[in-house]
Design a protein around this motif. Structure first.
Motif, PDB file in Angstrom:
ATOM      1  N   CYS A 270       0.856  -1.186   0.000  1.00  7.94           N
ATOM      2  CA  CYS A 270       0.000   0.000   0.000  1.00  7.94           C
ATOM      3  C   CYS A 270       0.891   1.235   0.000  1.00  7.94           C
ATOM      4  CB  CYS A 270      -0.924   0.016   1.214  1.00  7.94           C
ATOM      5  SG  CYS A 270      -1.979   1.471   1.313  1.00  7.94           S
ATOM      6  N   ALA A 271       0.969   1.916  -1.140  1.00 10.83           N
ATOM      7  CA  ALA A 271       1.807   3.104  -1.260  1.00 10.83           C
ATOM      8  C   ALA A 271       0.999   4.393  -1.222  1.00 10.83           C
ATOM      9  CB  ALA A 271       2.611   3.041  -2.562  1.00 10.83           C
ATOM     10  N   ASN A 272      -0.320   4.295  -1.074  1.00  9.99           N
ATOM     11  CA  ASN A 272      -1.179   5.478  -1.085  1.00  9.99           C
ATOM     12  C   ASN A 272      -1.089   6.194   0.260  1.00  9.99           C
ATOM     13  OD1 ASN A 272      -3.233   7.384  -1.284  1.00  9.99           O
ATOM     14  ND2 ASN A 272      -4.585   6.006  -2.423  1.00  9.99           N
ATOM     15  N   GLU A 273      -0.516   7.390   0.269  1.00 15.08           N
ATOM     16  CA  GLU A 273      -0.344   8.144   1.507  1.00 15.08           C
ATOM     17  C   GLU A 273      -1.667   8.662   2.064  1.00 15.08           C
ATOM     18  OE1 GLU A 273       2.313   8.663   3.438  1.00 15.08           O
ATOM     19  OE2 GLU A 273       3.412   7.260   2.172  1.00 15.08           O
ATOM     20  N   ASP A 274      -2.736   8.615   1.273  1.00 15.23           N
ATOM     21  CA  ASP A 274      -4.040   9.012   1.802  1.00 15.23           C
ATOM     22  C   ASP A 274      -4.539   8.024   2.846  1.00 15.23           C
ATOM     23  OD1 ASP A 274      -4.150  11.255   0.208  1.00 15.23           O
ATOM     24  OD2 ASP A 274      -5.245  10.257  -1.416  1.00 15.23           O
ATOM     25  N   TYR A 275      -4.058   6.781   2.760  1.00 12.48           N
ATOM     26  CA  TYR A 275      -4.497   5.752   3.697  1.00 12.48           C
ATOM     27  C   TYR A 275      -3.555   5.699   4.897  1.00 12.48           C
ATOM     28  CZ  TYR A 275      -7.127   4.378  -0.460  1.00 12.48           C
ATOM     29  OH  TYR A 275      -7.955   4.381  -1.554  1.00 12.48           O
ATOM     30  N   ARG A 276      -3.349   6.849   5.487  1.00  9.35           N
ATOM     31  CA  ARG A 276      -2.510   6.991   6.674  1.00  9.35           C
ATOM     32  C   ARG A 276      -3.231   7.897   7.665  1.00  9.35           C
ATOM     33  NH1 ARG A 276      -0.413   3.847   3.581  1.00  9.35           N
ATOM     34  NH2 ARG A 276       1.786   3.772   2.940  1.00  9.35           N
ATOM     35  N   TYR A 277      -2.940   7.707   8.942  1.00  3.99           N
ATOM     36  CA  TYR A 277      -3.553   8.532   9.980  1.00  3.99           C
ATOM     37  C   TYR A 277      -2.625   8.527  11.187  1.00  3.99           C
ATOM     38  CZ  TYR A 277      -7.236  10.598  12.879  1.00  3.99           C
ATOM     39  OH  TYR A 277      -7.959  11.438  13.686  1.00  3.99           O
ATOM     40  N   THR A 278      -2.772   9.512  12.052  1.00  3.62           N
ATOM     41  CA  THR A 278      -1.973   9.587  13.273  1.00  3.62           C
ATOM     42  C   THR A 278      -2.874   9.364  14.475  1.00  3.62           C
ATOM     43  OG1 THR A 278      -0.404  11.125  12.274  1.00  3.62           O
ATOM     44  CG2 THR A 278      -0.449  11.010  14.676  1.00  3.62           C
TER      45      THR A 278
END
Length: 679
Positions: free
Chosen positions: A108-116
């Motif tokens: 998964c390289a999509n940075e939209d699928y990240r969260y803190t």
């Protein structure tokens, strides 16, 4: 003569479709469709030959890029590229380079699928209120248990008189009393046995993003389980693997392999009797630095960390205040200590303060003398509920009433907080204000064992008085190496200005893009290179901590997405939005088995954990999803679609509030995750 297929060969991939019919989310399932789906799922679960959708196993390939594919172990070369388990449905582009096997850690390289994962400062922490189901759900659940119990006692009564040979192990025989009475074993024989195919399913291979099930069937209604000799690859939403470090390949696995060559596989003694290796000292120093405490000690078993350390902290004349939902290891340790114990309602801070006032004003029973010490024990993340301890309020009460605080971070360490330091990191609270921090290496670090961290004075005492250090085998070298390597991946490493301690560091120092920082100017929270084994291979992503940050942010996105997605579908779930443990309420005991079988017999099989009494209250049976950084957004999509279909059939959508269709949830996933609160 043609050779016979291997008894452990994988089933060929099957093009079989889902057993469910596609329908709108608002359509009510009919009794006929419900019974048909239940019957078909049950038949598939019991069928000799395994589940229908099997996929090939992967070898321990060290890397996967756009120009190299996973090495696949398969006898007939039949591969399934469409199920998304062994291979991604969308091949990586030429710019994307993945150093993991997709079946173990999803690409998964999509940075939209990240969260803190972090609580917003200045906003009071509010637990999500638990919703109650309609009364008919509770009534039918109680009636179901009552019916099964009555039928079980009737069968025992008749069987002992007409088929005594089948009950010989429960009756006195030849002057011996039965080791296990019929009353003690009633729940196991008459209730659990009916759904035993949902528990203790044997697996093989790496318990990563996917897992290989060893197919089995039962000819006698779960009394015996017979393996079919085939295996099925399934999406794994059941394992404790929050950060995805349970891998058969990659930097951590390479470090463990190097460790075995140098140290072997055993420690050879207890910590006080020749079992202390240099790796133990390095691991303890690293844990203390990771947590920001003076010192730490490690134990070879997580359960024993609590059950053997608590008796060394409190004794007769002391008081332990415990949350009513604390883990069994905490309860066991408190019993061994001989201290008095009082419990308060789960996460109810008003009840806790009332109890503190009472016990401080009244003192010890009978004598009313002051308590020698008061120790409050809570968990950072409650694994059956998915709730977080209300730590901001607890810290205020601690300042006011002067008690000691013990936090069990078995499930929260590595899984919560922007830097993975657990519940204190999540709320932005100084860890030095907590007297004792406990955690395990099982859930987030892909290892085993546990730790206790705190002041050096306390830790030095626990090394001698805690039974885990005196009587138990010391943690083995491969496990220690896994702990060190995975923890370093989260922390990052401060490179020395001179004399690199390993060839890997020398190579990295020569890179123009790698900053070199003097040993005296240590970045807070990073690991100094001098504290690591000189022989340990280190990858660039471990050095700069980018691998750990990526895992933390992927886990935070997956957890928040599934939590909120299930609630938008109308399910009753427990816990915090950022919890990687997501309990979905099933209530009815019969629905546990059906839910588990339906998930396992889908076109894309999904492995889940169902939990019932006595691990939960009688009427709150549930399925417990365990998210991982190894899962992709498409994996969570698949889980949501499966829950949507099964939830309609089993009448599980009982929550109030606005509902979205499953495809809208999938389409608006990023928006849903970043919403401050679900409207």
């Amino acid at each position: 003569m043609p050779s016979r297929p291997s008894p452990i060969a994988l089933n060929p991939a099957s093009p079989s479709q889902s057993i469910f019919k596609k329908k709108s989310s608002t359509a009510m399932s009919t009794a006929a469709s419900y019974l048909s789906a239940v019957s078909e799922a049950d038949a598939r679960a019991r069928k000799h030959g395994g589940t229908p959708a099997s996929t090939p196993a992967l070898s321990m390939s060290s890397s996967v890029t756009s120009s190299s594919e996973d090495t696949v172990l398969h006898d007939d070369g039949h591969l399934d590229f469409t199920d998304g388990l062994s291979f991604p449905r969308k091949p990586p582009t030429s710019e994307q380079v993945f150093t993991t096997v997709h079946a173990e850690f999803g690409h998964c390289a999509n940075e939209d699928y990240r969260y803190t994962s972090q609580h917003r400062k200045g906003v009071p922490y509010k637990s999500i209120p638990e919703q109650d189901p309609p009364y008919y759900i509770l009534l039918t659940t109680y009636l179901s248990y009552l019916l099964v119990i009555c039928l079980g006692h009737l069968r025992d009564f008749v069987g002992k008189r007409f088929r005594a040979v089948n009950y010989r192990h429960l009756l006195p025989w030849n002057g011996y009393a039965p080791l296990n009475s019929d009353f003690d074993s009633f729940y196991t024989r008459r209730l659990k046995l009916r759904i035993d195919d949902c528990f203790s399913h044997p697996v093989t291979g790496v318990p990563g993003r996917t897992i290989l099930l060893l197919d089995r069937y039962s000819p006698d209604y779960n009394k015996t389980m017979i393996p079919t000799g085939t295996r099925t690859r399934a999406l794994n939403i059941s394992s404790y693997n929050y950060l995805g470090f349970a891998q058969g390949s990659g930097p951590c696995a390479d470090a463990v392999e190097r460790c075995i060559e140098r140290y072997g596989v055993a420690s050879g003694g207890t910590r006080l009797q020749g079992g202390t290796l240099d790796l133990h000292l390095q691991a303890e120093a690293l844990v203390a630095r990771f947590l920001g405490t003076e010192d730490a000690l490690i134990s070879s078993m997580g359960f024993a960390t609590n059950s053997t350390i608590i008796p060394a902290l409190v004794s007769k004349g002391c008081l332990v205040i415990s949350d009513e939902l604390n883990h069994a290891s905490i309860r066991f340790g408190v019993r061994l200590s001989g201290a008095n114990v009082r419990m308060f309602k789960h996460n109810d801070m008003n009840a806790l303060e009332d109890l503190l006032r009472e016990v401080i004003s009244q003192g010890q029973p009978k004598t009313h003398r002051p308590w020698k010490k008061i120790l409050l024990i809570v968990e950072g993340l409650y694994s059956m509920e998915g709730t977080l301890a209300n730590l901001p309020v607890i810290m205020e009460l601690k300042k006011k009433y002067k008690f000691y605080l013990f936090i069990d971070e078995a499930h929260s360490i590595g899984a919560l907080g922007p830097r993975g330091r657990g519940v204190t990191d999540y709320f932005g609270i100084d860890r030095r204000q907590v007297d004792i921090l406990m955690g395990t290496f099982t859930k987030s670090f892909g290892a085993a064992g546990g730790y206790i961290a705190g002041s050096k004075t306390i830790i030095d005492r626990l090394r001698l008085q805690g039974h885990s250090g005196v009587y138990t085998e010391a943690m083995t070298p491969p496990v220690l190496t896994q702990v060190i390597a995975s923890m370093v991946s989260i922390m990052g490493i401060t490179l020395p200005a001179e004399k690199p301690s390993s060839p890997s560091l020398a190579l990295l120092r020569s890179s123009e893009n790698t900053p070199v920082i003097p040993e005296s100017e240590v970045i807070p929270g990073t690991a100094p290179a001098s504290a690591l084994p000189s022989w340990m291979p280190l990858s660039p992503s471990m050095i700069d901590g980018s691998d750990g940050r990526m895992r933390l942010r992927r886990l935070a996105f997956n957890a928040r997405y599934l939590n909120r997605g299930l609630r938008k579908l109308g399910f009753i779930t427990y816990g915090n939005d950022d919890s990687p443990v997501v309990p979905l309420l099933l209530f009815h005991p019969g629905k546990m088995a059906v839910f588990s079988r339906m998930m396992r017999t889908r076109a894309t099989p999904i492995v889940v954990v169902v939990v019932a009494y006595p691990a939960t209250p009688l009427v709150t049976s549930r399925v417990r999803f365990c998210l991982s950084a190894a899962h992709t957004k498409e994996d969570v999509d698949e889980v949501l679609r499966a829950c949507d279909e099964i939830g309609d059939l089993l009448d599980l959508k009982q929550a109030s509030g606005e509902r979205w269709p499953v495809e809208e949830i999938i389409k608006r996933a990023v928006e849903l995750v970043h919403m401050p609160e679900i409207p």
